[in-house]
Design a protein around this motif. Structure first.
Motif, PDB file in Angstrom:
ATOM      1  N   MET A   1       0.839  -1.199   0.000  1.00 17.78           N
ATOM      2  CA  MET A   1       0.000   0.000   0.000  1.00 17.78           C
ATOM      3  C   MET A   1       0.877   1.253   0.000  1.00 17.78           C
ATOM      4  SD  MET A   1      -3.110  -0.725  -0.404  1.00 17.78           S
ATOM      5  CE  MET A   1      -3.783   0.898  -0.120  1.00 17.78           C
ATOM      6  N   LEU A   2       1.980   1.241   0.747  1.00 17.34           N
ATOM      7  CA  LEU A   2       2.907   2.378   0.733  1.00 17.34           C
ATOM      8  C   LEU A   2       3.520   2.548  -0.659  1.00 17.34           C
ATOM      9  CD1 LEU A   2       4.707   1.949   4.182  1.00 17.34           C
ATOM     10  CD2 LEU A   2       3.093   3.757   3.523  1.00 17.34           C
ATOM     11  N   GLU A   3       3.906   1.434  -1.285  1.00 17.07           N
ATOM     12  CA  GLU A   3       4.451   1.482  -2.640  1.00 17.07           C
ATOM     13  C   GLU A   3       3.405   2.039  -3.610  1.00 17.07           C
ATOM     14  OE1 GLU A   3       5.965  -2.324  -3.920  1.00 17.07           O
ATOM     15  OE2 GLU A   3       7.175  -2.539  -2.113  1.00 17.07           O
ATOM     16  N   TYR A   4       2.179   1.599  -3.456  1.00 15.17           N
ATOM     17  CA  TYR A   4       1.092   2.051  -4.319  1.00 15.17           C
ATOM     18  C   TYR A   4       0.879   3.558  -4.166  1.00 15.17           C
ATOM     19  CZ  TYR A   4      -3.703   2.964  -5.796  1.00 15.17           C
ATOM     20  OH  TYR A   4      -4.809   3.498  -6.374  1.00 15.17           O
ATOM     21  N   GLN A   5       0.829   4.034  -2.932  1.00 17.25           N
ATOM     22  CA  GLN A   5       0.620   5.468  -2.690  1.00 17.25           C
ATOM     23  C   GLN A   5       1.758   6.297  -3.280  1.00 17.25           C
ATOM     24  OE1 GLN A   5      -2.142   6.784  -1.678  1.00 17.25           O
ATOM     25  NE2 GLN A   5      -3.084   4.828  -1.155  1.00 17.25           N
ATOM     26  N   ALA A   6       3.010   5.837  -3.119  1.00 19.82           N
ATOM     27  CA  ALA A   6       4.165   6.558  -3.675  1.00 19.82           C
ATOM     28  C   ALA A   6       4.108   6.564  -5.196  1.00 19.82           C
ATOM     29  CB  ALA A   6       5.463   5.918  -3.191  1.00 19.82           C
ATOM     30  N   LEU A   7       3.751   5.437  -5.794  1.00 21.60           N
ATOM     31  CA  LEU A   7       3.647   5.349  -7.246  1.00 21.60           C
ATOM     32  C   LEU A   7       2.518   6.234  -7.769  1.00 21.60           C
ATOM     33  CD1 LEU A   7       4.740   4.005  -9.800  1.00 21.60           C
ATOM     34  CD2 LEU A   7       3.204   2.092  -9.369  1.00 21.60           C
ATOM     35  N   LYS A   8       1.408   6.225  -7.086  1.00 24.13           N
ATOM     36  CA  LYS A   8       0.266   7.050  -7.471  1.00 24.13           C
ATOM     37  C   LYS A   8       0.655   8.535  -7.429  1.00 24.13           C
ATOM     38  CE  LYS A   8      -4.551   7.796  -6.173  1.00 24.13           C
ATOM     39  NZ  LYS A   8      -5.591   7.477  -5.198  1.00 24.13           N
ATOM     40  N   LYS A   9       1.365   8.941  -6.384  1.00 21.85           N
ATOM     41  CA  LYS A   9       1.819  10.329  -6.252  1.00 21.85           C
ATOM     42  C   LYS A   9       2.785  10.697  -7.381  1.00 21.85           C
ATOM     43  CE  LYS A   9       2.378  11.942  -2.095  1.00 21.85           C
ATOM     44  NZ  LYS A   9       2.933  12.221  -0.751  1.00 21.85           N
ATOM     45  N   GLU A  10       3.688   9.777  -7.715  1.00 22.03           N
ATOM     46  CA  GLU A  10       4.640  10.023  -8.797  1.00 22.03           C
ATOM     47  C   GLU A  10       3.927  10.167 -10.144  1.00 22.03           C
ATOM     48  OE1 GLU A  10       8.664   8.030 -10.772  1.00 22.03           O
ATOM     49  OE2 GLU A  10       7.694   7.047  -9.064  1.00 22.03           O
ATOM     50  N   ILE A  11       2.950   9.308 -10.405  1.00 21.37           N
ATOM     51  CA  ILE A  11       2.181   9.383 -11.650  1.00 21.37           C
ATOM     52  C   ILE A  11       1.427  10.704 -11.735  1.00 21.37           C
ATOM     53  CG2 ILE A  11       0.174   8.400 -12.861  1.00 21.37           C
ATOM     54  CD1 ILE A  11       1.195   5.619 -11.871  1.00 21.37           C
ATOM     55  N   GLU A  12       0.810  11.118 -10.628  1.00 16.29           N
ATOM     56  CA  GLU A  12       0.084  12.387 -10.628  1.00 16.29           C
ATOM     57  C   GLU A  12       1.017  13.552 -10.885  1.00 16.29           C
ATOM     58  OE1 GLU A  12      -1.920  12.376  -6.856  1.00 16.29           O
ATOM     59  OE2 GLU A  12      -3.368  10.854  -7.510  1.00 16.29           O
ATOM     60  N   SER A  13       2.220  13.490 -10.331  1.00 23.66           N
ATOM     61  CA  SER A  13       3.217  14.536 -10.538  1.00 23.66           C
ATOM     62  C   SER A  13       3.638  14.619 -12.004  1.00 23.66           C
ATOM     63  CB  SER A  13       4.429  14.279  -9.648  1.00 23.66           C
ATOM     64  OG  SER A  13       5.468  15.172  -9.940  1.00 23.66           O
ATOM     65  N   ILE A  14       3.884  13.488 -12.605  1.00 25.92           N
ATOM     66  CA  ILE A  14       4.282  13.443 -14.020  1.00 25.92           C
ATOM     67  C   ILE A  14       3.155  13.953 -14.912  1.00 25.92           C
ATOM     68  CG2 ILE A  14       4.866  11.898 -15.939  1.00 25.92           C
ATOM     69  CD1 ILE A  14       6.422  10.192 -13.844  1.00 25.92           C
ATOM     70  N   ARG A  15       1.935  13.533 -14.625  1.00 28.34           N
ATOM     71  CA  ARG A  15       0.786  13.993 -15.409  1.00 28.34           C
ATOM     72  C   ARG A  15       0.609  15.508 -15.324  1.00 28.34           C
ATOM     73  NH1 ARG A  15      -3.732   9.355 -14.180  1.00 28.34           N
ATOM     74  NH2 ARG A  15      -3.085   7.953 -15.845  1.00 28.34           N
ATOM     75  N   SER A  16       0.788  16.050 -14.123  1.00 28.52           N
ATOM     76  CA  SER A  16       0.616  17.507 -13.978  1.00 28.52           C
ATOM     77  C   SER A  16       1.715  18.264 -14.711  1.00 28.52           C
ATOM     78  CB  SER A  16       0.565  17.902 -12.501  1.00 28.52           C
ATOM     79  OG  SER A  16       1.823  17.710 -11.893  1.00 28.52           O
ATOM     80  N   ARG A  17       2.942  17.720 -14.754  1.00 28.58           N
ATOM     81  CA  ARG A  17       4.025  18.356 -15.503  1.00 28.58           C
ATOM     82  C   ARG A  17       3.773  18.302 -17.002  1.00 28.58           C
ATOM     83  NH1 ARG A  17       9.062  15.471 -13.634  1.00 28.58           N
ATOM     84  NH2 ARG A  17       7.795  14.399 -12.128  1.00 28.58           N
ATOM     85  N   LEU A  18       3.170  17.200 -17.464  1.00 29.56           N
ATOM     86  CA  LEU A  18       2.875  17.067 -18.898  1.00 29.56           C
ATOM     87  C   LEU A  18       1.775  18.037 -19.325  1.00 29.56           C
ATOM     88  CD1 LEU A  18       2.995  13.190 -19.389  1.00 29.56           C
ATOM     89  CD2 LEU A  18       4.628  14.878 -20.253  1.00 29.56           C
ATOM     90  N   LYS A  19       0.815  18.270 -18.460  1.00 30.51           N
ATOM     91  CA  LYS A  19      -0.297  19.184 -18.760  1.00 30.51           C
ATOM     92  C   LYS A  19       0.159  20.649 -18.711  1.00 30.51           C
ATOM     93  CE  LYS A  19      -4.020  16.227 -17.154  1.00 30.51           C
ATOM     94  NZ  LYS A  19      -5.068  16.052 -16.147  1.00 30.51           N
ATOM     95  N   GLY A  20       1.097  20.927 -17.813  1.00 35.09           N
ATOM     96  CA  GLY A  20       1.528  22.308 -17.565  1.00 35.09           C
ATOM     97  C   GLY A  20       2.548  22.750 -18.493  1.00 35.09           C
TER      98      GLY A  20
END
Length: 112
Positions: A93-112
């Motif tokens: 679950m910790l790995e999942y949360q960290a991965l989810k946060k990383e994906i959201e960060s990458i997506r926001s950089r791609l949009k911005g």
């Protein structure tokens, strides 16, 4: 025997107990394939788990292949698997949360 437990990766320990609980007739080679580790690593792990009292091994009495074993979880192994399951789920679950946060960060950089 506590030293053997320290040298077994908790995820591998959990996965071995889980697989053997589901399929006690798995060979060491099959376990190695399912776990993605070497045959020697599985052999070491099984010996350590037998020494810890988490599993017991017995030959199939009617099998012509005398190298075939049946690996059974002991009551101590079942209790340990319950503890390992909780730890495994927590780590994943910790790995999942960290991965989810990383994906959201990458997506926001791609949009911005």
């Amino acid at each position: 025997m506590a030293k053997a437990l320290k040298s077994i990766d908790p995820d591998v320990h959990f996965r071995v107990l889980h697989l053997l609980e589901e399929e006690s007739e798995l060979t060491q080679r099959e376990l190695a394939q399912k776990l993605g580790i070497s045959l020697g690593g599985v052999n070491y792990c099984l010996k350590a788990l037998i020494n810890l009292g988490h599993i017991k091994a017995g030959n199939f009495s009617k099998n012509l292949n005398k190298s075939a074993y049946l690996y059974l979880l002991t009551s101590k192994g079942i209790a340990e698997k319950a503890k390992l399951t909780a730890g495994f789920l927590s780590r994943k679950m910790l790995e999942y949360q960290a991965l989810k946060k990383e994906i959201e960060s990458i997506r926001s950089r791609l949009k911005g």
